[in-house]
Motif scaffolding. Structure first.
Motif, PDB file in Angstrom:
ATOM      1  N   SER A 207     -10.393 -40.334  13.526  1.00 48.00           N
ATOM      2  CA  SER A 207      -9.380 -39.753  12.659  1.00 48.00           C
ATOM      3  C   SER A 207     -10.039 -38.948  11.538  1.00 48.00           C
ATOM      4  O   SER A 207     -11.125 -39.303  11.059  1.00 48.00           O
ATOM      5  CB  SER A 207      -8.512 -40.866  12.064  1.00 48.00           C
ATOM      6  OG  SER A 207      -7.743 -40.391  10.986  1.00 48.00           O
ATOM      7  N   ASP A 208      -9.348 -37.887  11.096  1.00 46.23           N
ATOM      8  CA  ASP A 208      -9.826 -37.131   9.935  1.00 46.23           C
ATOM      9  C   ASP A 208      -9.104 -37.544   8.656  1.00 46.23           C
ATOM     10  O   ASP A 208      -9.194 -36.858   7.637  1.00 46.23           O
ATOM     11  CB  ASP A 208      -9.688 -35.623  10.170  1.00 46.23           C
ATOM     12  CG  ASP A 208      -8.253 -35.190  10.457  1.00 46.23           C
ATOM     13  OD1 ASP A 208      -7.349 -36.051  10.427  1.00 46.23           O
ATOM     14  OD2 ASP A 208      -8.046 -33.985  10.721  1.00 46.23           O
ATOM     15  N   GLU A 209      -8.376 -38.673   8.698  1.00 46.36           N
ATOM     16  CA  GLU A 209      -7.724 -39.196   7.501  1.00 46.36           C
ATOM     17  C   GLU A 209      -8.803 -39.563   6.472  1.00 46.36           C
ATOM     18  O   GLU A 209      -9.821 -40.173   6.806  1.00 46.36           O
ATOM     19  CB  GLU A 209      -6.885 -40.422   7.879  1.00 46.36           C
ATOM     20  CG  GLU A 209      -5.902 -40.866   6.812  1.00 46.36           C
ATOM     21  CD  GLU A 209      -6.539 -41.805   5.816  1.00 46.36           C
ATOM     22  OE1 GLU A 209      -6.170 -41.740   4.620  1.00 46.36           O
ATOM     23  OE2 GLU A 209      -7.398 -42.597   6.223  1.00 46.36           O
ATOM     24  N   ALA A 210      -8.582 -39.178   5.211  1.00 46.52           N
ATOM     25  CA  ALA A 210      -9.651 -39.205   4.211  1.00 46.52           C
ATOM     26  C   ALA A 210     -10.250 -40.595   4.000  1.00 46.52           C
ATOM     27  O   ALA A 210     -11.476 -40.743   3.939  1.00 46.52           O
ATOM     28  CB  ALA A 210      -9.117 -38.651   2.885  1.00 46.52           C
ATOM     29  N   ASP A 211      -9.411 -41.628   3.879  1.00 48.32           N
ATOM     30  CA  ASP A 211      -9.938 -42.967   3.634  1.00 48.32           C
ATOM     31  C   ASP A 211     -10.778 -43.452   4.804  1.00 48.32           C
ATOM     32  O   ASP A 211     -11.818 -44.101   4.606  1.00 48.32           O
ATOM     33  CB  ASP A 211      -8.794 -43.947   3.365  1.00 48.32           C
ATOM     34  CG  ASP A 211      -8.174 -43.752   1.991  1.00 48.32           C
ATOM     35  OD1 ASP A 211      -8.798 -43.080   1.147  1.00 48.32           O
ATOM     36  OD2 ASP A 211      -7.063 -44.270   1.772  1.00 48.32           O
ATOM     37  N   ALA A 212     -10.342 -43.150   6.023  1.00 52.90           N
ATOM     38  CA  ALA A 212     -11.096 -43.564   7.208  1.00 52.90           C
ATOM     39  C   ALA A 212     -12.430 -42.839   7.277  1.00 52.90           C
ATOM     40  O   ALA A 212     -13.468 -43.444   7.596  1.00 52.90           O
ATOM     41  CB  ALA A 212     -10.279 -43.294   8.467  1.00 52.90           C
TER      42      ALA A 212
END
Length: 207
Positions: A181-186
């Protein structure tokens, strides 16, 4: 040189210096820690691409899962045919702990092992597994290790990676490959684990 850089054995074996002797009942913790760090430390040193390190961890989990169920993890010892389950269920324990420490307590496995090393580890240290777990919680684990140990030690099936993978933004595609994922927290969490550290990559360093 290419073969040396590509080999995991030395990193795995040197990672055993991060823990005391834990006996047969703690073999899954000892081999799991070394199996986790053989990928993490090589990624931090630039010997593996970070995503490749995640894939290699996941490949180990898949091999462990294929072994099928068996004895409780704290009773499996050196039983025949259990090696992949021991090594990779143990690695799953340490990944789970590292993720929880980073997300919930603002610390990490490296720092906890560093504090433990400074206070308690010497060349002939021997502990029962539960004593080691309690010492890690005293060194900054804040109960994370004890909670996970109670659950993992009693497992007869291979542990699920669903919770840590959700936090890390890792999922499996239809072709049995990993997606990130490119989700920031991940992204931040994955980089914090596999990225080069500001000073020393060895867990034996204090913060």
């Amino acid at each position: 040189m290419a073969e040396l850089r590509g080999d995991w054995t030395a990193v795995h074996e040197l990672s055993h210096l991060f823990h005391p002797y834990l006996g047969d009942d703690g073999r899954w913790l000892a081999e799991g820690l070394a199996s986790y760090y053989q990928n993490v430390l090589r990624a931090r040193a630039g010997l593996l691409d970070a995503n490749e390190a995640w894939r290699r961890l996941d490949g180990g989990f898949q091999r462990g899962r294929r072994v099928g169920p068996g004895a409780r993890m704290d009773q499996v010892g050196w039983s025949r045919g259990s090696t992949m389950r021991i090594y990779w269920a143990g690695a799953a324990f340490w990944l789970d702990a590292d993720v929880q420490l980073r997300r919930e307590h603002g610390t990490d496995l490296d720092r906890v092992l560093g504090r433990y090393s400074q206070c308690c580890l010497d060349s002939d240290s021997r502990l029962e597994p539960q004593e080691f777990i309690a010492a890690l919680d005293r060194a900054g684990g804040r109960g994370v290790f004890a909670r996970l140990y109670r659950r993992y030690a009693a497992m007869t099936e291979f542990p699920s990676q669903d919770a840590p993978y959700r936090a890390l933004g890792i999922s499996e595609s239809d072709k049995d490959t990993l997606r990130f994922s490119d989700e920031a927290d991940a992204v931040r969490l994955r980089r914090a684990i596999m990225g080069a550290r500001p000073t020393d990559t060895a867990p034996a360093k204090s913060e």
